[in-house]
Design an enzyme around this catalytic site. Sequence first.
Site, PDB file in Angstrom:
ATOM      1  N   GLU A   1      45.807  15.091  66.992  1.00 55.38           N
ATOM      2  CA  GLU A   1      46.523  15.739  65.899  1.00 55.38           C
ATOM      3  C   GLU A   1      46.549  17.256  66.083  1.00 55.38           C
ATOM      4  O   GLU A   1      47.555  17.911  65.783  1.00 55.38           O
ATOM      5  CB  GLU A   1      45.888  15.356  64.567  1.00 55.38           C
ATOM      6  CG  GLU A   1      46.119  13.885  64.219  1.00 55.38           C
ATOM      7  CD  GLU A   1      45.332  13.419  63.019  1.00 55.38           C
ATOM      8  OE1 GLU A   1      45.936  12.828  62.104  1.00 55.38           O
ATOM      9  OE2 GLU A   1      44.098  13.636  62.989  1.00 55.38           O
TER      10      GLU A   1
ATOM     11  N   GLY B   1      41.565  13.368  65.715  1.00 51.79           N
ATOM     12  CA  GLY B   1      41.860  14.727  65.294  1.00 51.79           C
ATOM     13  C   GLY B   1      42.221  15.628  66.452  1.00 51.79           C
ATOM     14  O   GLY B   1      42.972  16.597  66.294  1.00 51.79           O
TER      15      GLY B   1
END
Length: 257
Positions: free
Chosen positions: A111, A108
Amino acid sequence: MEYTAILTEVRGRVGLVRLNRPQLRNALDSVLMDEVVQALEAFDTSSEVGAMVITGDVRAFASGADVKEMVEQTAIGMLTSGRISQWDRIRRVTKPLIAAVSGWCLGGGNELAMVCDMIVASETARFGQPEINLGVIPGAGGTQRIVRAAGKAIAMEMVLNNRTLTANEALQYGLVNKVVPEEAYLEEALKLAGEIAARAPLAVRLAKQAINHAFESFLTDGLADERRAFYLLFASHDQKEGMRAFLGKRAPEWKGE
């Protein structure tokens, strides 16, 4: 506003957001992500801010999602929690957003960096998508944005086989804008943001919108496909096993079910 998991400040016309969970290498739990979105949206509406920088610390930009929050989740729980929709709100920020990355930038965290408009990396930065080790896949754009930045072959290796890119490899493959010494990465990102913030605000906003339109013409469909697959995996044995093994510091035993 008082935050518990981030620090914010304004330098000149640049809004700075620092992820502040150093004891967990800035793992992205729901509180931290909520605060990041709130801070970015506040800067986005401020007439005093023309661009933004998001960063972690020297050791880690963000080491990934907080697995403890997800290990017992169900597919329906992930679908209805709104967790992934936080990235959509970041996508809708209209002012330029630069990630200043040092150390680990994984899952994450990677991301989050990729949803930004530009990335300035320190020489110690490492980029990866290790979700495959947990029995899942990236769920906040990883499978889609790496392909667009670095191409299919590198994306396949990163997502399917946990390849980690060095800062110079990330630069070579087009994932980051520049690589600088560790002691200079944040100042370099702030300098870049400051230069952009000094330009015509409306032109900057519309230029970002136009570039993103070209970049994301088919991204929405890809994100929807990725998200469905991500949610579905929370109905699998392997997701529970992968995350429980991670938390228990043991090797997972995959069953393919």
